[in-house]
Design an enzyme around this catalytic site. Structure first.
Site, short mmCIF file in Angstrom:
data_model
loop_
_atom_site.label_atom_id
_atom_site.label_comp_id
_atom_site.label_asym_id
_atom_site.label_seq_id
_atom_site.Cartn_x
_atom_site.Cartn_y
_atom_site.Cartn_z
N LYS A 74 0.85 -1.20 0.00
CA LYS A 74 0.00 0.00 0.00
C LYS A 74 0.87 1.23 0.00
O LYS A 74 1.98 1.24 0.55
CB LYS A 74 -0.87 0.02 1.26
CG LYS A 74 -2.07 0.92 1.17
CD LYS A 74 -3.26 0.20 0.55
CE LYS A 74 -4.44 1.12 0.41
NZ LYS A 74 -5.62 0.41 -0.10
N GLY A 174 -20.40 6.93 4.39
CA GLY A 174 -19.43 7.32 3.36
C GLY A 174 -19.96 6.95 1.99
O GLY A 174 -20.07 5.77 1.65
N VAL A 175 -20.34 7.98 1.22
CA VAL A 175 -20.91 7.70 -0.10
C VAL A 175 -20.04 8.35 -1.17
O VAL A 175 -20.48 9.19 -1.96
CB VAL A 175 -22.40 8.13 -0.20
CG1 VAL A 175 -23.26 7.12 0.55
CG2 VAL A 175 -22.63 9.53 0.35
N GLY A 176 -18.78 7.93 -1.18
CA GLY A 176 -17.85 8.34 -2.23
C GLY A 176 -17.97 7.39 -3.40
O GLY A 176 -19.07 6.92 -3.72
N VAL A 178 -17.17 4.20 -3.97
CA VAL A 178 -17.77 2.88 -3.74
C VAL A 178 -19.16 3.01 -3.13
O VAL A 178 -20.11 2.35 -3.56
CB VAL A 178 -16.88 2.02 -2.81
CG1 VAL A 178 -17.52 0.66 -2.58
CG2 VAL A 178 -15.48 1.86 -3.40
P1 NAI Z 1 -13.84 7.91 -1.60
O1 NAI Z 1 -12.79 8.84 -1.12
O2 NAI Z 1 -14.38 8.05 -2.97
O3 NAI Z 1 -15.09 7.94 -0.60
C1 NAI Z 1 -14.97 8.00 0.79
C2 NAI Z 1 -16.14 8.86 1.28
O4 NAI Z 1 -16.16 8.81 2.71
C3 NAI Z 1 -16.03 10.31 0.88
O5 NAI Z 1 -17.25 10.73 0.27
C4 NAI Z 1 -15.76 11.04 2.19
O6 NAI Z 1 -16.30 12.33 2.21
C5 NAI Z 1 -16.47 10.12 3.17
N1 NAI Z 1 -16.05 10.23 4.55
C6 NAI Z 1 -14.82 10.44 5.06
N2 NAI Z 1 -14.87 10.44 6.40
C7 NAI Z 1 -16.17 10.21 6.74
C8 NAI Z 1 -16.85 10.08 7.98
N3 NAI Z 1 -16.22 10.21 9.16
N4 NAI Z 1 -18.17 9.81 7.95
C9 NAI Z 1 -18.84 9.69 6.80
N5 NAI Z 1 -18.24 9.82 5.58
C10 NAI Z 1 -16.92 10.08 5.57
O7 NAI Z 1 -13.25 6.44 -1.35
P2 NAI Z 1 -13.76 5.07 -1.97
O8 NAI Z 1 -12.90 4.71 -3.10
O9 NAI Z 1 -15.23 5.10 -2.12
O10 NAI Z 1 -13.36 4.05 -0.79
C11 NAI Z 1 -14.15 3.93 0.38
C12 NAI Z 1 -13.53 2.91 1.30
O11 NAI Z 1 -13.47 1.64 0.65
C13 NAI Z 1 -12.09 3.22 1.73
O12 NAI Z 1 -11.88 2.78 3.04
C14 NAI Z 1 -11.25 2.41 0.76
O13 NAI Z 1 -9.99 2.07 1.28
C15 NAI Z 1 -12.12 1.18 0.63
N6 NAI Z 1 -11.89 0.45 -0.60
C16 NAI Z 1 -12.05 1.08 -1.80
C17 NAI Z 1 -11.84 0.38 -2.97
C18 NAI Z 1 -12.09 0.99 -4.32
O14 NAI Z 1 -12.17 0.24 -5.29
N7 NAI Z 1 -12.22 2.30 -4.41
C19 NAI Z 1 -11.39 -1.01 -2.94
C20 NAI Z 1 -11.35 -1.59 -1.62
C21 NAI Z 1 -11.55 -0.86 -0.50
#
Ligand code: NAI
Length: 344
Positions: A74, A174-176, A178
């Site tokens: 990582k 968390g609605v980013g 994924v």
């Molecule tokens: P992202 O950065 O697109 O979304 C994360 C979301 O969480 C953002 O909208 C952010 O504003 C929100 N957030 C941050 N702190 C918060 C809190 N305290 N309460 C509520 N929302 C909060 O990231 P992504 O890519 O969606 O990843 C999400 C999780 O899944 C991470 O932990 C990542 O490591 C994990 N993951 C992602 C993969 C991928 O394909 N993108 C693969 C495997 C795991």
């Protein structure tokens, strides 16, 4: 999971571009360390290093359980406080990755995008998560992660409650990338949504699209839902908030959802089924692996869909052994890695 000593820790420090962080290669027993690049805010180098070590270890178990020919690694980069040249920063990272000569392969994680991977790719070939190319696997891994989590959830719910997800309420933290995709899949299956994010606009668009209920980031863990899906950053579940949970199942995308391993037992004591994060969230890495190995896009879907039956098997085995699903998956992943290490 306990933190084992990683094979290699590389400190990144390039004042010219502002690059500062760590690449951690936890294990190359099964193959090159594979795992994404996180670009996030950390209070200190020590925090960033600790996160990179935990995340790299998680990748070892994730890749092993998904049957991928990768070990665990990582990258964690501290987001510079002031203005910075993003292209230059990711190019500097690309050079650092190239110096590892293939022992580590990167892709997207929180805070990074296809454009960042393309900058890295100007300096090294040890990167995936680039644009899709005709019938070859590639592109943003997030929708694949979401599909795998959705399948894990559906199988876990059927195992525990005997029915599908129609009419079930799911709380998504968390609605980013994924979390949004997951909400789309859940809405398509007839589930009701409760969402929380520090980014209010993301929640608002899900209310508009799917009628999602919005709650505060402090209320989401204890919201009135049958399933809680942590899809923000790590440490969603702590010893202090286990008592708040009203859901029967916890299944989400975030890496390292348990702040400390003991939380798995605390959840089990309350009758809450925790689906190990590294089993449920392997979909993105499955796509990254296929892209890196030049495999066809058509191969990805079947491997991601296999996550659901894998979860069901782990739940059955856990019950038979009197263990938590986390302990059962932990044991299996360690066995796979130990066998690979012994065969080297
Ligand atoms: P992202 O950065 O697109 O979304 C994360 C979301 O969480 C953002 O909208 C952010 O504003 C929100 N957030 C941050 N702190 C918060 C809190 N305290 N309460 C509520 N929302 C909060 O990231 P992504 O890519 O969606 O990843 C999400 C999780 O899944 C991470 O932990 C990542 O490591 C994990 N993951 C992602 C993969 C991928 O394909 N993108 C693969 C495997 C795991």
């Amino acid at each position: 999971m306990s933190s084992a000593t990683p094979e290699q820790v590389v400190e990144l420090n390039d004042p010219a571009s502002g690059l500062r962080g760590y690449i951690v290669i936890h294990s190359t027993a099964v193959g090159p360390g594979g795992g994404g690049c996180r670009f996030w805010y950390y209070d200190s180098d020590a925090d960033a290093e600790a996160d990179s070590r935990r995340l790299a270890e998680g990748m070892t178990w994730k890749n092993a359980m998904a049957g991928l020919p990768f070990g665990g690694g990582k990258t964690v980069i501290r987001r510079p406080a002031g203005a910075f040249d993003r292209a230059a920063l990711f190019q500097a990272l690309g050079r650092a990755i190239d110096r590892l000569e293939g022992r580590y392969v990167t892709a997207e994680d929180v805070g990074t995008s296809i454009a960042d991977m393309q900058q890295i790719a100007t300096q090294t070939r040890f990167v995936a998560g680039l644009s899709e190319r005709e019938d070859k696997a590639g592109g943003d891994p997030s929708p694949w992660t979401a599909l795998g989590v959705f399948e894990a959830m559906a199988h876990a719910f059927r195992h525990a409650m005997g029915s599908d997800l129609a009419g079930v309420t799911v709380a998504v933290q968390g609605v980013g990338s994924v979390g949004q995709s997951l909400c789309g899949l859940l809405a398509g299956a007839g589930a009701r949504l409760i969402v929380a994010d520090i980014d209010a606009a993301r929640c608002a668009s899900l209310r508009q699209a799917y009628g999602a209920e919005i709650v505060s980031i402090d209320a989401i863990v204890g919201s009135d839902a049958q399933i809680f899906a942590p899809c923000a950053l790590g440490g969603a579940m702590t010893p202090a908030n286990v008592a708040e949970v009203r859901a029967k199942i916890i299944c989400g995308a975030a890496n390292n959802q348990l702040a400390v391993p003991e939380v798995a037992d605390m959840l089990a004591e309350r009758g809450i089924v925790y689906i190990p994060d590294f089993v449920a969230n392997a979909g993105g890495m499955i796509n990254v692996s296929a892209e890196y190995l030049g495999e066809a896009a058509s191969q990805v879907r079947g491997r991601v869909m296999a996550i659901g039956p894998r979860v069901a098997r782990i739940l059955t085995e856990a019950e038979a052994a009197g263990l938590t699903p986390a302990a059962t998956a932990d044991r299996e992943a360690r066995r796979i890695v130990a066998q690979a290490a012994a065969a080297r």
